[in-house]
Design a protein around this motif. Structure first.
Motif, short mmCIF file in Angstrom:
data_model
loop_
_atom_site.label_atom_id
_atom_site.label_comp_id
_atom_site.label_asym_id
_atom_site.label_seq_id
_atom_site.Cartn_x
_atom_site.Cartn_y
_atom_site.Cartn_z
N TYR A 122 30.74 102.53 32.14
CA TYR A 122 31.42 101.58 31.27
C TYR A 122 31.95 100.43 32.13
O TYR A 122 31.86 100.46 33.35
CB TYR A 122 32.55 102.27 30.52
N LYS A 123 32.53 99.45 31.51
CA LYS A 123 33.03 98.29 32.26
C LYS A 123 34.17 98.67 33.20
O LYS A 123 34.30 98.11 34.29
CB LYS A 123 33.49 97.20 31.29
N TYR A 205 27.62 99.20 29.09
CA TYR A 205 28.24 97.91 28.80
C TYR A 205 27.22 96.83 28.45
O TYR A 205 27.57 95.65 28.36
CB TYR A 205 29.10 97.44 29.97
N ASN A 206 25.98 97.20 28.22
CA ASN A 206 24.98 96.25 27.76
C ASN A 206 25.07 96.15 26.24
O ASN A 206 24.61 97.04 25.53
CB ASN A 206 23.58 96.69 28.18
N GLU A 207 25.65 95.09 25.73
CA GLU A 207 25.88 94.95 24.30
C GLU A 207 24.58 94.80 23.52
O GLU A 207 24.56 95.01 22.31
CB GLU A 207 26.78 93.73 24.03
N ARG A 212 23.89 100.91 21.22
CA ARG A 212 25.27 100.45 21.10
C ARG A 212 25.60 100.02 19.67
O ARG A 212 26.73 99.76 19.34
CB ARG A 212 25.55 99.26 22.03
#
Length: 324
Positions: A122-123, A205-207, A212
């Motif tokens: 995650y970020k 974290y790749n939107e 996602r």
């Protein structure tokens, strides 16, 4: 001579693709071929693929019209000519000994599949999910109970098993195409092995990633997938073995009704698996839900969802206090 085929379906992944491909090129195990399936990308993903292929003849590039991840995975699988294969997602990356550890485990254990741990990135944090070691039936139960993911990128497979039993991805699915494929495979396997070292980095974290974003279609894909899995188990005469886990999974799918979608779609999901509402195990496991369904009090399901959500949050907060 190549021993492992790494299949990467690609759609508009130019931002992350070089890191993913560099990870394969840096593998300590060198007897691989890389099958890049560009699924109609509209960015420069195809150009990146071709650049890498020009530098290393172990890399093969295939370009096709956009038809979705399931068909792209199958397209790559149909090109495999090595004893073993594995999938990798274009926005993720792997450890340098990813292939070496998996290959050593599958060959030394004479296994039909080997599974490794992975890192969810995650970020602001990294999570390493547990990987309980079980037999094949235990692993399938864990898949259905959501204790282990049925994804394909941390599993090394044998191509002869897929060819002998015509194991394929369900066309058109965007969700759980990997779970149905993996369970179909395991129903024909005899032995599995595990690698407890995290070898794969699952980038959360790749939107733009398909996993996602949830919508009606993806949730409906789960209905299609679980019906397919159920039929595969029926054909293999093991349906009774997995009955309770299937009931749990079916309920997990229809629980989307708690979150809305409107009256018609709530009704659609509740009618997806009508058989579970008269199932003895379901009555025992979810008695309140059973009463609400039988009394046609569907609208009250949302309040049950709120109750469960609040209770889950409270338990998490209390647990955090004790950890401190």
């Amino acid at each position: 001579m190549s021993v492992i085929s790494v299949i990467i379906p690609i759609y508009n992944a130019s931002r992350y693709l070089p890191r993913c491909l560099d990870g394969i090129l840096e593998q300590t195990f060198t007897k691989w071929q890389l099958l890049l399936v560009d699924d109609g990308s509209t960015d420069c993903s195809l150009d990146i693929c071709n650049d890498y292929a020009n530098k290393d003849n172990r890399i093969k590039v295939f370009h096709k019209e956009n038809e979705g991840v399931s068909i792209a995975r199958q397209y790559g699988l149909d090109k495999v000519c090595t004893p073993y294969f594995i999938f990798c997602d274009a926005d993720d990356y792997v450890e340098p000994d990813y292939l070496e550890k998996l290959y050593d485990a599958i060959t030394s254990n004479c296994a039909d599949m080997v599974i490794c741990r992975y890192k969810e990135e995650y970020k602001t944090r990294t999570v390493i999910p547990e990987l309980p070691e079980t037999d094949i039936n235990g692993l399938i139960h864990n898949f259905l109970n959501d204790k282990v993911w049925g994804i394909t990128w941390n599993k090394l497979y044998r191509i002869d098993i897929t060819k002998q039993h015509n194991i394929q991805f369900i066309p058109g699915l965007q969700m759980w195409e990997d779970l149905s494929f993996t369970i179909d495979y395991l129903l024909q396997a005899h032995k599995i092995a595990f690698v407890q070292k995290p070898l794969y980095h699952y980038v959360m974290y790749n939107e733009g990633s398909i996993t996602r974003h949830e919508d009606f279609k993806k949730k409906n894909d789960r209905i299609i997938a679980i019906r397919h899995i159920e039929q595969s188990m029926r054909d293999a005469n093991v349906l009774k073995v997995f009955h309770e886990s299937l009931v749990i999974d079916k309920y997990h799918i229809i629980s989307v009704t708690y979150k809305g979608y409107g009256k018609q779609r709530r009704k659609y999901f509740l009618n997806a698996f009508p058989e579970i509402f008269d199932d003895q195990y379901f009555k025992k496991k979810h008695f309140i839900i059973y009463i609400l369904i039988k009394t046609h009090s569907i609208r009250l399901l949302y309040f049950k969802y709120l109750y469960d959500t609040i209770l889950k949050w409270l338990r998490k907060r209390i647990k955090a206090l004790f950890i401190k």
